[in-house]
Design an enzyme around this catalytic site. Structure first.
Site, mmCIF file in Angstrom:
data_model
loop_
_atom_site.group_PDB
_atom_site.id
_atom_site.type_symbol
_atom_site.label_atom_id
_atom_site.label_comp_id
_atom_site.label_asym_id
_atom_site.label_seq_id
_atom_site.Cartn_x
_atom_site.Cartn_y
_atom_site.Cartn_z
ATOM 1 N N GLY A 297 71.837 93.861 70.426
ATOM 2 C CA GLY A 297 71.663 95.261 70.042
ATOM 3 C C GLY A 297 73.033 95.895 69.987
ATOM 4 N N CYS B 16 73.360 88.176 73.855
ATOM 5 C CA CYS B 16 74.341 89.245 73.659
ATOM 6 C C CYS B 16 73.943 90.506 74.441
ATOM 7 C CB CYS B 16 74.544 89.496 72.170
ATOM 8 S SG CYS B 16 76.036 90.450 71.862
ATOM 9 N N TYR B 17 73.549 91.582 73.769
ATOM 10 C CA TYR B 17 73.121 92.769 74.520
ATOM 11 C C TYR B 17 71.980 92.390 75.471
ATOM 12 C CZ TYR B 17 71.137 97.339 75.623
ATOM 13 O OH TYR B 17 70.646 98.431 76.290
ATOM 14 N N HIS C 64 75.789 84.168 70.100
ATOM 15 C CA HIS C 64 74.559 84.183 69.295
ATOM 16 C C HIS C 64 74.137 82.758 68.897
ATOM 17 C CE1 HIS C 64 74.087 88.529 68.641
ATOM 18 N NE2 HIS C 64 75.403 88.558 68.796
ATOM 19 N N LYS D 279 58.805 84.970 54.627
ATOM 20 C CA LYS D 279 58.777 84.577 53.214
ATOM 21 C C LYS D 279 58.813 83.047 53.025
ATOM 22 C CE LYS D 279 58.874 86.430 49.084
ATOM 23 N NZ LYS D 279 58.117 87.634 48.734
#
Ligand code: XMP
Length: 510
Positions: free
Chosen positions: A54, A81-82, A168, A366
């Site tokens: 975030g 991360c956040y 990440h 998708k």
């Protein structure tokens, strides 16, 4: 079916995380952090939780926080991360912010012997994007990775199965990111890999065969990937109780209306009503040049046409919509500025009475919709069809729309598509089309002066259509396309190539 919850704290990669989990054949669901409580999480039976990144700092009052009861649910958690910093903060650790220790981009990470890093070398490349970092892991946690600048690049409390990584793992730049997520999902959470598209088709067909038995079902078919897959799936489940309505607004590409009719009506034997409404739409669009007005008129007229058909059909019980997972996630988000009002069939339930709305693809991304389409035997060209806007060529004919201009555009667009296909470049660009600008210019042909329209060619490379790069098409392809368009189409004297990325431009011109 085992499920992983992706708890969204506003990170830009949240969809990517869920897709990575699903590519391990484990179902993942994204929920905004403020829309689910720890009790709700428990009731849903998730096997594991991932806290996303975030943009905030945990010490900002306005930054997203969460009830620390989540750490004691007994469900494994991976913070990214956040999400890592938040986990540390919630458990009593210390976060710090230092400009000179911020890291951005590819970074070497040194990892310890830990279940999260099983199968990894002790030194590898990861993707970092942070200023804050965990200075002191909380009590009960140990540091399991570091980089040159970040003393705690990963931490864990194995007894509670809580893990946090500053980098990440979901982005491809983290070389062993896929392996780390795999380790978390299977070794830490103990998930079974049972999210498979074959199972999806089989389960959905069985489910709708029962739940829609004896009901009259209506579907608005555009010929796009989502509504096509929804149509074939439901046809497989309920056969002739499904009626598809295909509104041909006269703003489709060359031969497209016939293609849709042949594929669904003839090949699949679906009960299909094609409404040729070109005159109705062109009438309404006469003299209109403003893009948003064009879109609104088309959206509204689409509903009116559909309403007329529905009246003739009599009472229908169920409306099917081709909503897919990113639409569901996006509609849960806050307001963002309206750049373009995208037209879909969202307004239909308001004007036609249905007992029920069914969205068979609402859990799928998708690429999963495409895989489902392939499983269902839908032709490759349709399953891999590039996106086409609801308002069709109306947003590619700049200025007033006339039959003559539409015809010029259809021909130019068809030539461009032929040349891209002929050069084997269809999979090298994500969307490509021609635009008919409203600009006329002078040319020369033989010894005579010509005065005709300028066509623009657009091709973009993108993952998500939120941002896009213009595709570096080979000059030879551009040259041949330009020469064919100006030679074969009377009325177009000039061709230009659009070299603008998004932002600042959008993909479509209007
Ligand atoms: P823009 O022009 O907004 O386009 O950068 C991003 C993607 O969305 C498609 N697009 C639409 N799709 N209804 C749709 O279903 C619409 O009104 C619409 N407008 C744009 C566009 O083709 C591109 O893929």
């Amino acid at each position: 079916m085992d499920k992983i919850l992706v708890l969204d704290f506003g990170g830009q990669y949240n969809q990517l995380i869920a897709r990575r989990v699903r590519s391990e054949q484990v179902y993942a669901e994204i929920r905004p952090y403020n829309k689910i409580t720890p009790e709700g999480i428990k009731e849903n039976g998730y096997k594991g939780i991932i806290f996303t990144g975030g943009p905030n700092s945990v010490y900002d009052e306005a930054s997203p926080h969460y009830d620390s009861a989540i750490l004691n649910l007994g469900i494994p958690i991976l913070g990214i991360c956040y999400g890592d910093q938040l986990m540390a903060y919630m458990a009593g650790g210390e976060i710090t912010s230092a400009e000179n220790s911020s890291e951005y981009g590819k970074t070497t990470v040194f990892t310890a012997d830990n279940v999260l890093f099983e199968g990894l070398p002790s030194e590898s490349v990861c993707w970092m994007s942070h200023t804050d970092y965990v200075k002191m892991p909380p009590k009960g946690f140990i540091t399991i990775a570091h980089t040159a600048k970040c003393p705690c690049a990963a931490m864990c409390d194995e007894s509670r199965r809580l893990y946090g990584v500053q980098f990440h793992p979901e982005v491809t730049h983290t070389v062993y990111g896929k392996q780390m997520l795999h380790n978390f999902i299977f070794l830490v959470c103990g998930c079974k890999a049972d999210w498979k598209m074959e199972n999806f088709v089989e389960t959905a067909v069985k489910k709708y065969r029962t739940s829609l038995a004896g009901k009259k079902v209506l579907l608005a078919l555009s010929g796009g990937v989502d509504s096509s897959v929804a149509a074939v799936l439901l046809h497989k489940a309920i056969g002739n109780n499904l009626t598809c309505v295909f509104v041909d607004h006269g703003l489709l590409r060359k031969d497209e209306g016939d293609f849709v009719e042949n594929t669904f009506g003839k090949q699949f034997g679906i009960n299909l009503i094609r409404v040729n409404a070109e005159d109705r739409f062109l009438d309404k669009l006469k003299g209109v040049t403003e893009p948003e007005q064009k879109r609104k008129i088309i959206g509204e007229e689409f509903i009116r046409v559909f309403e007329d058909v529905a009246k003739k059909l009599g009472k229908m019980d169920v409306l099917v919509q081709g909503t897919i997972y990113p639409d569901v996630i996006e509609s849960g988000k806050g307001d963002s500025a309206v750049i373009k009002s995208h037209h879909n069939v969202g307004g239909l339930p308001d004007v036609i009475a249905f007992d029920e709305i069914v969205e068979p693809l609402r859990d799928l991304f998708k690429d999963e919709v495409r895989e489902t389409g392939t499983q269902l035997g839908i032709p490759h060209e349709l399953v891999w069809r590039q996106p086409f806007p609801g308002p069709g060529l109306a947003v590619r004919v700049i200025g007033e729309i006339t039959k003559e201009k539409l015809e010029l555009l259809r021909e130019a667009d068809a030539i461009f598509r032929e040349e891209i296909a002929g050069a084997g470049l269809e999979s090298c660009t994500n969307q490509y089309f021609a635009v008919l600008t409203d600009l006329r210019s002078v040319g020369v042909m033989g010894d005579a002066r010509t005065y005709g329209y300028t066509a623009a060619l657009r091709a973009v490379t993108t993952d998500d259509f939120m941002t896009a790069e213009w595709t570096r098409l080979p000059y030879e392809v551009l040259e041949k396309t330009s020469s064919r368009i100006t030679n074969e189409i009377k009325g177009i004297t000039r061709v230009v190539y659009d070299i603008t990325s998004k932002p600042p431009a959008t993909v479509e011109w209007e």
